[in-house]
Scaffold this motif. Structure first.
Motif, PDB file in Angstrom:
ATOM      1  N   MET A 235       0.849  -1.204   0.000  1.00 42.88           N
ATOM      2  CA  MET A 235       0.000   0.000   0.000  1.00 42.88           C
ATOM      3  C   MET A 235       0.877   1.244   0.000  1.00 42.88           C
ATOM      4  SD  MET A 235      -3.239  -0.565   2.414  1.00 42.88           S
ATOM      5  CE  MET A 235      -3.897  -2.152   2.784  1.00 42.88           C
ATOM      6  N   LYS A 236       1.927   1.223   0.819  1.00 39.46           N
ATOM      7  CA  LYS A 236       2.793   2.406   0.916  1.00 39.46           C
ATOM      8  C   LYS A 236       3.440   2.702  -0.437  1.00 39.46           C
ATOM      9  CE  LYS A 236       6.524   4.564   3.468  1.00 39.46           C
ATOM     10  NZ  LYS A 236       7.222   4.973   2.267  1.00 39.46           N
ATOM     11  N   TYR A 237       3.857   1.642  -1.121  1.00 49.85           N
ATOM     12  CA  TYR A 237       4.514   1.811  -2.423  1.00 49.85           C
ATOM     13  C   TYR A 237       3.612   2.573  -3.400  1.00 49.85           C
ATOM     14  CZ  TYR A 237       6.643   0.272  -6.847  1.00 49.85           C
ATOM     15  OH  TYR A 237       7.217   0.223  -8.088  1.00 49.85           O
ATOM     16  N   TRP A 238       2.341   2.203  -3.430  1.00 50.42           N
ATOM     17  CA  TRP A 238       1.422   2.843  -4.384  1.00 50.42           C
ATOM     18  C   TRP A 238       0.951   4.201  -3.886  1.00 50.42           C
ATOM     19  CZ3 TRP A 238       1.699   1.207  -9.137  1.00 50.42           C
ATOM     20  CH2 TRP A 238       2.130  -0.108  -9.370  1.00 50.42           C
ATOM     21  N   LEU A 239       0.820   4.334  -2.565  1.00 54.79           N
ATOM     22  CA  LEU A 239       0.471   5.667  -2.036  1.00 54.79           C
ATOM     23  C   LEU A 239       1.598   6.643  -2.334  1.00 54.79           C
ATOM     24  CD1 LEU A 239      -1.182   4.906   1.443  1.00 54.79           C
ATOM     25  CD2 LEU A 239      -2.308   5.544  -0.692  1.00 54.79           C
ATOM     26  N   ASP A 240       2.852   6.176  -2.216  1.00 49.80           N
ATOM     27  CA  ASP A 240       4.002   7.039  -2.535  1.00 49.80           C
ATOM     28  C   ASP A 240       3.964   7.477  -4.000  1.00 49.80           C
ATOM     29  OD1 ASP A 240       4.925   6.880   0.033  1.00 49.80           O
ATOM     30  OD2 ASP A 240       6.556   5.461  -0.372  1.00 49.80           O
ATOM     31  N   LYS A 241       3.396   6.649  -4.843  1.00 46.04           N
ATOM     32  CA  LYS A 241       3.264   7.036  -6.263  1.00 46.04           C
ATOM     33  C   LYS A 241       2.148   8.056  -6.450  1.00 46.04           C
ATOM     34  CE  LYS A 241       5.502   3.421  -8.681  1.00 46.04           C
ATOM     35  NZ  LYS A 241       6.702   4.209  -9.006  1.00 46.04           N
ATOM     36  N   GLY A 242       1.286   8.138  -5.443  1.00 44.65           N
ATOM     37  CA  GLY A 242       0.235   9.165  -5.515  1.00 44.65           C
ATOM     38  C   GLY A 242      -1.186   8.648  -5.641  1.00 44.65           C
ATOM     39  N   VAL A 243      -1.397   7.336  -5.512  1.00 47.31           N
ATOM     40  CA  VAL A 243      -2.788   6.868  -5.632  1.00 47.31           C
ATOM     41  C   VAL A 243      -3.609   7.368  -4.438  1.00 47.31           C
ATOM     42  CG1 VAL A 243      -2.107   4.807  -6.940  1.00 47.31           C
ATOM     43  CG2 VAL A 243      -2.586   4.627  -4.489  1.00 47.31           C
ATOM     44  N   ASP A 244      -4.910   7.454  -4.651  1.00 46.02           N
ATOM     45  CA  ASP A 244      -5.784   8.086  -3.663  1.00 46.02           C
ATOM     46  C   ASP A 244      -6.454   7.086  -2.727  1.00 46.02           C
ATOM     47  OD1 ASP A 244      -5.622  10.915  -4.708  1.00 46.02           O
ATOM     48  OD2 ASP A 244      -6.156   9.799  -6.515  1.00 46.02           O
ATOM     49  N   GLY A 245      -6.174   5.813  -2.926  1.00 44.73           N
ATOM     50  CA  GLY A 245      -6.755   4.819  -2.041  1.00 44.73           C
ATOM     51  C   GLY A 245      -6.868   3.476  -2.729  1.00 44.73           C
ATOM     52  N   LEU A 294     -14.076 -13.152  13.021  1.00 41.78           N
ATOM     53  CA  LEU A 294     -13.945 -11.828  13.649  1.00 41.78           C
ATOM     54  C   LEU A 294     -12.528 -11.272  13.612  1.00 41.78           C
ATOM     55  CD1 LEU A 294     -16.337 -11.992  16.733  1.00 41.78           C
ATOM     56  CD2 LEU A 294     -16.563 -10.634  14.631  1.00 41.78           C
ATOM     57  N   GLU A 295     -11.566 -12.188  13.659  1.00 42.22           N
ATOM     58  CA  GLU A 295     -10.166 -11.757  13.673  1.00 42.22           C
ATOM     59  C   GLU A 295      -9.809 -10.887  12.459  1.00 42.22           C
ATOM     60  OE1 GLU A 295      -7.857 -15.343  14.238  1.00 42.22           O
ATOM     61  OE2 GLU A 295      -6.021 -14.210  13.802  1.00 42.22           O
ATOM     62  N   LEU A 296     -10.511 -11.084  11.364  1.00 44.37           N
ATOM     63  CA  LEU A 296     -10.138 -10.360  10.142  1.00 44.37           C
ATOM     64  C   LEU A 296     -10.356  -8.863  10.274  1.00 44.37           C
ATOM     65  CD1 LEU A 296     -12.493  -9.237   7.870  1.00 44.37           C
ATOM     66  CD2 LEU A 296     -13.044 -11.641   7.926  1.00 44.37           C
ATOM     67  N   TYR A 297     -11.338  -8.479  11.120  1.00 47.45           N
ATOM     68  CA  TYR A 297     -11.647  -7.046  11.211  1.00 47.45           C
ATOM     69  C   TYR A 297     -10.488  -6.270  11.846  1.00 47.45           C
ATOM     70  CZ  TYR A 297     -16.276  -8.515   9.786  1.00 47.45           C
ATOM     71  OH  TYR A 297     -17.323  -9.051   9.072  1.00 47.45           O
ATOM     72  N   ASP A 298      -9.786  -6.915  12.777  1.00 48.35           N
ATOM     73  CA  ASP A 298      -8.645  -6.217  13.392  1.00 48.35           C
ATOM     74  C   ASP A 298      -7.584  -5.906  12.346  1.00 48.35           C
ATOM     75  OD1 ASP A 298      -9.711  -6.168  15.922  1.00 48.35           O
ATOM     76  OD2 ASP A 298      -9.036  -8.221  16.350  1.00 48.35           O
ATOM     77  N   ILE A 299      -7.440  -6.821  11.396  1.00 47.57           N
ATOM     78  CA  ILE A 299      -6.460  -6.599  10.316  1.00 47.57           C
ATOM     79  C   ILE A 299      -6.899  -5.390   9.491  1.00 47.57           C
ATOM     80  CG2 ILE A 299      -5.522  -7.608   8.189  1.00 47.57           C
ATOM     81  CD1 ILE A 299      -5.902 -10.363   9.528  1.00 47.57           C
ATOM     82  N   VAL A 300      -8.176  -5.380   9.158  1.00 48.91           N
ATOM     83  CA  VAL A 300      -8.722  -4.284   8.337  1.00 48.91           C
ATOM     84  C   VAL A 300      -8.571  -2.949   9.082  1.00 48.91           C
ATOM     85  CG1 VAL A 300     -10.838  -3.401   7.276  1.00 48.91           C
ATOM     86  CG2 VAL A 300     -10.288  -5.841   7.119  1.00 48.91           C
ATOM     87  N   TYR A 301      -8.818  -2.966  10.395  1.00 44.45           N
ATOM     88  CA  TYR A 301      -8.707  -1.713  11.162  1.00 44.45           C
ATOM     89  C   TYR A 301      -7.258  -1.229  11.183  1.00 44.45           C
ATOM     90  CZ  TYR A 301     -13.380  -3.159  12.822  1.00 44.45           C
ATOM     91  OH  TYR A 301     -14.692  -3.565  12.895  1.00 44.45           O
ATOM     92  N   GLU A 302      -6.321  -2.158  11.173  1.00 40.97           N
ATOM     93  CA  GLU A 302      -4.908  -1.737  11.118  1.00 40.97           C
ATOM     94  C   GLU A 302      -4.613  -1.034   9.806  1.00 40.97           C
ATOM     95  OE1 GLU A 302      -1.465  -3.963  12.284  1.00 40.97           O
ATOM     96  OE2 GLU A 302      -2.694  -5.272  13.546  1.00 40.97           O
ATOM     97  N   TRP A 303      -5.209  -1.536   8.727  1.00 41.19           N
ATOM     98  CA  TRP A 303      -4.982  -0.909   7.420  1.00 41.19           C
ATOM     99  C   TRP A 303      -5.544   0.509   7.409  1.00 41.19           C
ATOM    100  CZ3 TRP A 303      -6.823  -5.870   4.462  1.00 41.19           C
ATOM    101  CH2 TRP A 303      -5.787  -6.826   4.514  1.00 41.19           C
ATOM    102  N   ARG A 304      -6.701   0.684   8.061  1.00 38.53           N
ATOM    103  CA  ARG A 304      -7.277   2.030   8.115  1.00 38.53           C
ATOM    104  C   ARG A 304      -6.351   2.971   8.884  1.00 38.53           C
ATOM    105  NH1 ARG A 304     -12.168   4.990   7.812  1.00 38.53           N
ATOM    106  NH2 ARG A 304     -11.525   7.124   8.227  1.00 38.53           N
ATOM    107  N   LYS A 305      -5.825   2.433   9.978  1.00 41.17           N
ATOM    108  CA  LYS A 305      -4.918   3.265  10.766  1.00 41.17           C
ATOM    109  C   LYS A 305      -3.707   3.651   9.911  1.00 41.17           C
ATOM    110  CE  LYS A 305      -2.667   3.460  15.240  1.00 41.17           C
ATOM    111  NZ  LYS A 305      -1.765   4.401  14.598  1.00 41.17           N
TER     112      LYS A 305
END
Ligand code: FRU
Ligand code: MG
Ligand code: CA
Length: 611
Positions: A235-245, A294-305
């Motif tokens: 995600m960081k690699y593509w955000l560094d390129k300028g993608v919006d999400g 349920l465990e998957l949501y914690d992963i998703v919340y980390e991505w949001r953070k």
């Protein structure tokens, strides 16, 4: 219609986007009725994504620039004006990364590079730059659940390289004594979404690996922190390129039951008991150990953070996460995270129009499905509406041709984000793809010559119809990766742009109308007028009100507009279904109205001037 359009082109309507505080509470919006008249009124400023028109580009089928019959990035660049012209504000591209294309890009072999048929990194950077100059946001489709077995991750993992050993879900076989021989069997009865066991034997590693989708799509092991780090890195690699999400693919399948919690072995799923399914068919089991854990949501919340922190560190506009999950309403809403939707993804896609409604639905079903989302949705989060995508029959084919304008109007007038799958703006229908031409892995795995139409996703993926030239203007090649649908001379963008009345013109009118404060900030009310007709009214004190009346039935229907609370006649017709006999601009003075099958009207009423 023309009036509104001119106003929009004239630029008097300001785009509601830019630098803004995120998470404007819908609850707040509901109290806007108490606000002073417009001159003294300041409406909450919305973040760029909160009321945008989001368009899915199915990269392979959008536009081919080099004549190989396959859509590509330069093709998208060539057609960026189409988004601006349509009133689209953000696009998400189905996967563009290097891939053996078993599942047309959803089997990624290198998350850091562009698939060669689609172009190269320079093309992507050009696309991003040019889109941004035009004010368009660009999102990429990340597939976190699984990687191609041709990825270095998998190759290294299969070779038991220590660093990658636990990147995927590996399991010892179960040996069953059959008397004169011992048979090797998978560790559990889990069934792949594309048919067959979800476990595949690796001769190299001498273990089974898990694949919830195709054999060539190996599931990552999210209990390995290195995998979490790697997805963040991507995600960081593509955000560094300028993608919006990002659009995040197939999230319900991120995590599976863990042997440590089940006495050291993978637990079998309970059987559905549905006799038509054999043990290797989807539907044979009930996926309680492989989906919605349920465990998957914690992963998703980390991505949001992570994306929120990225903005704090790097500045710029909000980077968004939109999640894909076919799940029940409660499990779906968990992707929002908390009451203001700031813990989880910015929104999970709302598939109600795909999963809960069809051409058999009446007005009650529509109202019920729409209110279901708005009722379950956390109060401060942003709604969204999806009418089609690359996995389902196209909107015009799932419903009816005569409903196209009403459905687009609904999408564009409901509160929140309007999501358009490529082709919906011109009412494209599914193309016919014979069994011989079928390339979809799901159809090829699960179906045969007689049954594949139940499963195939190819008809919704046939190339976009730009004009009535050869190959619908999609490609200069006669042979395209999927056949062009036969109806391209009848339904294509060029023809609809030229015509005074077309689905595209209705779409443009409505994307323009969306910029009115009533549609971005107003209250909503929705209810049935009859068994087949319903209304949606949007109101904002001191502003024009907009009302959609839509007959979803197959018969003519006479309705009484006086049953719409707050609708004061006369009302002016802003736009109507292409076949409607009601002229745009016409004043409606009487409350009894007869609607033809599928007919929709959008009405405008002006506020009574305050004395
Ligand atoms: C949606 C989807 C499919 C793809 C699958 C696996 O469920 O995007 O198109 O085949 O996920 O990545
Ligand atoms: Mg090409
Ligand atoms: Ca998984």
């Amino acid at each position: 219609m023309k009036l509104t359009r001119e106003v929009c082109i004239g630029g008097t309507v300001v785009l509601v986007c830019g630098i803004v505080a995120a998470g404007i509470a819908w609850a707040l919006l509901r109290s806007l009725d108490d606000l002073p008249p417009p001159s003294r009124q300041t409406l909450p400023v919305l973040d760029w994504w909160e009321h945008c028109v989001l368009y899915q580009v199915y990269t392979r089928s959008f536009k081919d620039s080099d004549g190989d019959g396959i859509g590509d990035l330069k093709g998208i660049i060539d057609e960026l004006d189409h988004f601006v012209d349509s009133g689209v504000e953000a696009i998400w591209l189905s996967p563009i990364f290097e891939s053996p294309m078993v599942d047309f890009g959803y089997d990624i072999s290198n998350y850091y590079d562009i698939h060669h048929e689609y172009g190269n990194m320079k093309d992507f950077e050009d696309l991003l730059r040019k889109a941004h100059v035009l004010g368009l946001k660009v999102l990429l489709d990340i597939v976190p659940n699984h990687a191609s077995i041709e990825s270095e991750y998998f190759q290294n993992s299969e070779a038991d390289e220590p660093e990658y050993r636990d990147y995927f879900v590996w399991a010892e076989p179960v040996w069953t004594d059959m008397g004169n021989e011992t048979i090797r069997q998978p560790p559990s009865n889990w069934v792949s979404l594309f048919g067959g066991s979800a476990w595949e034997w690796s001769e190299v590693r001498q273990k089974y690996y898990l694949h919830q989708f195709a054999v060539e799509q190996a599931d990552f092991n999210f209990r390995n922190p290195a995998v979490m780090d790697e997805i963040i890195n991507i995600m960081k690699y593509w955000l560094d390129k300028g993608v919006d999400g990002f659009r995040l693919d197939a999230l319900p399948y991120l995590v599976e039951a863990y042997p440590e919690d089940f006495n050291g072995s993978y637990p079998d799923e309970p059987l559905s008991g549905i006799s038509k399914f054999s043990s290797n068919q989807l539907g044979y089991t009930i996926p309680i150990h492989t989906k919605d854990l349920l465990e998957l949501y914690d992963i998703v919340y980390e991505w949001r953070k992570f994306v929120d922190d990225y903005k704090i560190k790097n500045g710029g506009d909000t980077r968004v996460l939109f999640s894909e999950a076919y799940a029940n309403i409660s499990m779906t809403m968990l992707y929002y995270g908390d009451e203001d939707g700031s813990l989880g993804t910015h929104f999970p896609f709302n598939f109600g129009f795909i999963t809960d409604l069809s051409d058999k639905s009446d007005a009650r079903d529509f109202v019920y499905t729409i209110l279901k989302w708005l009722t379950y949705k956390p109060s401060g989060s942003v709604a969204n509406w999806v009418f089609g995508n690359h996995d389902n029959k196209r909107m015009a084919s799932r419903f009816r041709d005569d409903m196209v304008d009403g459905l687009n109007a609904l999408n564009l007038m409901l509160p929140g984000v309007a999501v358009t799958y490529q082709g919906e703006e011109i009412g494209m229908r599914d193309g016919y793809v014979s069994w011989q031409d079928t390339v979809d892995v799901e159809a090829r795995n699960r179906g045969n010559n007689d049954t594949y139409l139940q499963y195939t996703r190819d008809p919704a993926r046939t190339p976009f119809h730009w004009n009535d030239d050869m190959s619908a203007g999609f490609s200069t090649n006669e042979n395209t990766w999927l056949p062009i649908a036969d109806d391209y001379t009848e339904i294509n963008l060029a023809q609809q742009r030229e015509s005074d009345t077309s689905h595209y013109k209705v779409y443009q009118t409505l994307t323009c109308l969306r910029k009115e404060p009533t549609l971005s900030h107003g209250l909503y009310d929705i209810n049935t007028l009859s068994r087949e007709t319903f209304y949606l009214i949007r109101r904002l004190k001191g502003h024009d009100s907009y009302t959609l009346v839509f007959n979803v039935g197959e018969e003519e229907d006479e309705v009484d507009l006086s049953r719409i609370p707050q609708l004061e006649l006369p009302a002016r017709v802003v736009t109507a279904s292409v076949f409607s006999e009601v002229m745009e601009g016409k004043s409606i003075n009487q409350s009894n109205l007869t609607l033809r099958p599928g007919e929709a009207l959008v009405l405008k009423t002006s506020p009574v001037t305050d004395c």
